[in-house]
Design a protein around this motif. Structure first.
Motif, PDB file in Angstrom:
ATOM      1  N   ILE A  19      54.693  30.724  11.098  1.00 24.32           N
ATOM      2  CA  ILE A  19      54.371  31.830  11.944  1.00 24.32           C
ATOM      3  C   ILE A  19      54.989  31.630  13.221  1.00 24.32           C
ATOM      4  O   ILE A  19      55.613  32.299  14.192  1.00 24.32           O
ATOM      5  CB  ILE A  19      52.872  31.457  12.474  1.00 24.32           C
ATOM      6  N   ALA A  25      47.448  31.919   5.339  1.00 21.33           N
ATOM      7  CA  ALA A  25      46.953  30.596   6.327  1.00 21.33           C
ATOM      8  C   ALA A  25      47.362  29.556   5.305  1.00 21.33           C
ATOM      9  O   ALA A  25      47.572  29.672   4.187  1.00 21.33           O
ATOM     10  CB  ALA A  25      45.521  30.779   6.535  1.00 21.33           C
ATOM     11  N   THR A  26      47.398  28.322   5.810  1.00 17.20           N
ATOM     12  CA  THR A  26      47.694  27.256   5.198  1.00 17.20           C
ATOM     13  C   THR A  26      46.688  26.843   4.090  1.00 17.20           C
ATOM     14  O   THR A  26      45.496  27.150   4.405  1.00 17.20           O
ATOM     15  CB  THR A  26      47.638  25.880   6.238  1.00 17.20           C
ATOM     16  N   VAL A  57      55.937  26.315   0.054  1.00 16.27           N
ATOM     17  CA  VAL A  57      54.991  26.632  -0.746  1.00 16.27           C
ATOM     18  C   VAL A  57      54.888  25.484  -1.654  1.00 16.27           C
ATOM     19  O   VAL A  57      55.646  24.794  -2.078  1.00 16.27           O
ATOM     20  CB  VAL A  57      55.736  27.795  -1.718  1.00 16.27           C
ATOM     21  N   CYS A  87      51.843  26.089   2.459  1.00 15.52           N
ATOM     22  CA  CYS A  87      52.091  24.817   3.170  1.00 15.52           C
ATOM     23  C   CYS A  87      51.743  25.207   4.664  1.00 15.52           C
ATOM     24  O   CYS A  87      51.502  24.109   5.470  1.00 15.52           O
ATOM     25  CB  CYS A  87      53.322  23.973   3.309  1.00 15.52           C
ATOM     26  N   MET A  88      51.668  26.495   5.105  1.00 14.48           N
ATOM     27  CA  MET A  88      51.929  26.699   6.446  1.00 14.48           C
ATOM     28  C   MET A  88      50.996  27.872   6.898  1.00 14.48           C
ATOM     29  O   MET A  88      50.997  28.900   5.923  1.00 14.48           O
ATOM     30  CB  MET A  88      53.324  27.028   6.921  1.00 14.48           C
ATOM     31  N   ASP A  89      50.614  28.190   8.163  1.00 14.61           N
ATOM     32  CA  ASP A  89      50.160  29.388   8.562  1.00 14.61           C
ATOM     33  C   ASP A  89      51.438  30.307   8.965  1.00 14.61           C
ATOM     34  O   ASP A  89      52.486  29.978   9.550  1.00 14.61           O
ATOM     35  CB  ASP A  89      49.513  29.304   9.923  1.00 14.61           C
TER      36      ASP A  89
END
Lengths: 413, 413
Positions: free
Chosen positions: B118, B103-104, B141, B56-58
Motif C-alpha cells: 500500500i 489485507a495481510t 505472496v 504478505c502485505m496490506d
C-alpha cells in the motif's frame, strides 16, 4: 484514507521503555522450584560453610611439617593412631609423628593441617604408614568458610539461581528462598481469519499459531502464560478481553493483527483503558516493525506483529528479556547473556541501514573450524525460515550488511 | 587392604556405553507441553500450508504483467474492483487492468499473482489506483504449500520441538503430538555424614547438596526427578532403596559416596540386583573420575562422585546428555549442541594428559573483543568455583594444557 504510518523508534529506545517497568514483588518459593529464578533477598548464612576443615580425599590427616621432603625415594613414616569416621567430630589431638586415617569429607582433627592421598601411602606392619609424597599446609583440605562465611552475603539479591546456587542454598540450610515473582502473561489472539487448532480451515482461514509459539516462549523465559484464545476483530470484543487480561496478568501480549486495520484496533483498545498510554508504535527491527507498546493500569501491553516469524523474532529480542526483567534479572537485556556462537558467513547479506535486522541462520558444522552460517531467506508470514534455522544473526542498524567469510555472532535460539 | 583402584575408561568410551541404552517409548502429549521434547512420529499434514496463496502485505493484489515497468516517475493505473475481506475465499476473477484491495494474510483471487504494498500506491478518484512500483510474479505472496505439503513429511521423527515447531504443528492442526517419554529419574543420596536441608549440622555433618543440584539439572534437561532422600551407608539399606528406585524410574542416580568405601558399596548394591552388571567404574574426566555406570533390570544406574562440583560436572558432561538421549534426542551427545562462546584465555592452564579436564571459567566481557576467560581454581568438594564460573572449558585428554591468549570455546552452563 489512512496508510497507518507511525513513528518508528530504535530497538535500544524500545528497550529503555521496557526497562521502566519495575520488577514484580518477592515471594517465598521452595528450593525445588527455584531454578532459573532470581533472588529478591540475598542469603546471609548463620554459619560458615564448610563448618570445619574437611578432607578432600581418602587418605591420612597429617601435620604437613611431619612429611616435609617425603617422596618416592625418600618416604616418611608416621604412626596412625586414629581411624576417623566421616560423620563425627574428632575429639583427639594428633601429636607430632602421628597421623589419622580419614575419608573424603571427614573432619580434620586438632594437630593436623593437610591430607596425604591414600594413593601416596602404604600401610606397613602394625600401625606404621609409609608416606611417599609431601604435602603443603592446607593441601587436600576444604577450609572452614571457603564457600560461605557466617554473617557475610553468600549470594546477593539479584543472583540468577542455577543448580550450583541451589546447592549452596541447600548447604546453608535454606529449603526456601525469597525470589521475584514470575510474571503472569496473558496472551490474546485477534484476527477474524483465525480458527482454533482443532478446527479445519476453509480457504481464507488459518489456525491460530501465535498463541502457541508465544506461550511456549513465555514459559521458557520463566513466565506463566495464560492463553485467552481468539478474540473477535472489533473494538468492543478486544477492549473487553484486554480489560480482563490486564486485571488477571502482569503483562499482556496481543498477537495476530498483522494488517493495519487490526493494528489500529489494538492501539484503540489499549487507549480505551483508563489512564492508559501508547508508549511506542513501531520499532526499527526487521522482521518485527509493527510492534506496539502500551501501558494500561500500570502494566505493559504489547501488540506483536501478526506474521508468525516476525512475532517470534520480537518475542526473542524484546518480550523475553522483558519477562526476565520483570522477574528481577538485571541483565535481562544484556546481549552477552545470549547463547552466541562464532560462525563464518557463507554469503553476503545486504541490510537496509536504519533498522536492526535479524537474519535467520542455518549452521553447517565444519571440523576444526567455526561453523558455516547460511542465511535462510523467506517471508516472515511463513515458519519455514525459523524451522530451518538454528539461530539469528543481528545486523546493526548502522550497517549496510554482512560479508561472505566474515566471522559473525549467531544467537542460538 | 584394597586401595580401590579401578579401570578408567575415556569419556568417549563412557558415552558409547550410555548411547547403548535405547530411547523410551512414545506417548501422546498436548501441544502446550511439547516444548523441548522430541518427536517420536513425524508430522505428515493432511493439507498444504499455506492452504492458498496469501498476501504478505496490506496492498493491492495485481497481475504482475499489468504493473510491469511502473515506478515513481512512471506510475501505472489499475481499476480496483474488489475489496477482499481477510477471512474469505474470493469467488471472483480479476481481469487484466484491474486489481483488488487485500489485507495481510488475505487470499489472492484468480487472475492475480503478486501484491503491491500500500505504501507504493495512491488511491485516485473513484476506483482508480496509482501503482508506483512494479512487482515480480509471486512478490509479497506466501505460496500455497511453502511451509508444508500435503502427504509429505513436514517434521521428521527425531525433531526437537522448539516454539517454531509448535507453531508449525498448530498451523497443521495438531493439538497433540507423539513424543518420546520423559525419563523418570530416581535420585538417591548416600553418606552417613549427610543431613536434610532443614536440619542443623553438628561438626562432621553436612547437608545433602547433591540431591538438590542433581534434581534441578535433571528437570532442566527434560527429565522428571524423584528424590528418594538420604539412604544409610550400609549394603542392605542401599540395595533396598536402589531396588525400589529402579522399579519406579527409567534411570537411577546415586549421589554422595565420595569415599572409596561408599563407592564400593554402590557397586555392591548394583551387583546384588539380579542380572545386573557394572559397565564402567571410573572415567578419565577431571573432576569426575569416580563415576560408576551399571545396568540393573535393563535400566542405567549411575554412581556420581560425592564431591559437589565433581557431581555437577559429571551431570553436565555425561548424565544430562543421557537424559536427552533417552527422550529420543539423537544429537544429545553432540558437543556442538552445547552453548559455546569463544573467549580469550587470561592465563596458562596446565592439564594432565590422559584425562579430559573441565576447567571452570569466569568470563570478563571486553568491548568489541571476545570475553576474557579466567580459570577459577579450587577444590571440587566446594561449590565456590561453580558459583563464580559462567562456563566450563574442556581440555582434551591428549593436551598438556591451554595457553594464555589462546581462543577457546567456553561451554556456558
Amino acid at each position: 484514507m489512512s496508510h497507518g504510518f507511525f513513528t518508528i523508534i530504535s530497538r535500544a529506545e524500545f528497550e529503555t521503555l521496557l526497562k521502566d517497568f519495575p520488577p514484580l514483588e518477592a515471594q517465598t518459593v521452595p528450593l525445588s522450584q527455584a531454578a532459573g529464578r532470581v533472588l529478591a533477598d540475598g542469603l546471609t548464612p548463620a554459619h560458615d560453610w564448610p563448618l570445619t576443615n574437611r578432607s578432600c580425599m581418602d587418605g591420612y590427616a597429617v601435620n604437613a611439617r611431619d612429611v616435609f621432603g617425603a617422596g618416592e625415594s625418600n618416604p616418611g613414616y608416621l604412626e596412625c593412631t586414629a581411624h576417623l569416621s566421616i560423620n563425627e567430630m574428632p575429639d583427639m589431638t594428633i601429636p607430632p609423628g602421628e597421623c589419622a586415617r580419614i575419608a573424603t569429607g571427614g573432619v580434620l582433627p586438632e594437630g593436623t593441617d593437610a591430607v596425604v592421598m591414600i594413593e601416596h601411602t602404604q600401610e606397613m606392619d602394625g600401625t606404621t604408614v609409609e608416606i611417599r609424597k609431601s604435602v603443603a599446609p592446607g593441601e587436600n583440605v576444604m577450609q572452614r568458610g571457603e564457600d560461605a562465611r557466617e554473617g557475610r552475603t553468600a549470594l546477593p539479591a539479584g543472583t540468577v539461581i542455577r543448580p550450583q546456587e541451589i546447592g549452596l542454598a541447600a548447604a546453608l540450610g535454606y529449603d526456601e528462598l525469597s525470589l521475584f515473582r514470575r510474571p503472569r502473561v496473558g496472551i490474546l489472539s485477534t484476527g477474524d481469519e483465525l480458527i482454533e487448532v482443532h478446527e479445519t480451515p476453509v480457504p481464507g482461514q488459518v489456525r491460530d499459531v501465535n498463541t502457541h509459539t508465544v506461550a511456549a516462549l513465555v514459559e521458557a523465559a520463566g513466565g506463566v502464560p495464560t492463553p485467552y484464545g481468539i478474540v473477535k476483530d472489533d473494538l468492543e470484543s478486544l477492549s473487553q478481553a484486554l480489560d480482563r487480561a490486564i486485571d488477571e496478568n502482569d503483562l499482556v501480549l496481543l498477537s495476530g493483527g498483522s494488517s493495519i486495520g487490526v493494528r489500529d484496533l489494538t492501539v484503540q483498545a489499549v487507549e480505551t483503558m483508563e489512564g492508559s498510554e501508547i508508549l511506542a508504535h513501531g520499532v526499527a527491527l526487521s522482521p518485527g516493525k509493527p510492534t506496539i507498546l502500551g501501558r494500561a493500569k500500570g502494566k505493559p501491553v504489547m501488540g506483536l506483529p501478526g506474521q508468525v516469524t516476525s512475532a517470534l523474532v520480537v518475542m526473542h529480542v524484546l518480550v523475553l528479556p522483558l519477562v526476565r526483567h520483570m522477574q528481577g534479572d538485571a541483565a535481562a537485556f544484556d546481549p552477552t547473556r545470549r547463547c552466541l556462537r562464532k560462525a563464518e558467513l557463507a554469503r553476503n547479506v545486504p541490510s537496509k541501514p536504519g533498522r536492526e535486522d535479524y537474519v535467520r541462520i542455518r549452521l553447517e558444522e565444519q571440523s576444526g573450524q567455526p561453523p558455516l552460517a547460511h542465511p535462510v531467506l523467506g517471508k516472515s508470514g511463513l515458519l519455514r525460515t525459523m524451522i530451518q534455522a538454528q539461530g539469528l544473526a543481528p545486523i546493526p542498524a548502522d550497517s549496510e550488511g554482512l560479508y561472505e567469510g566474515q566471522l559473525i555472532d549467531v544467537w542460538i535460539i
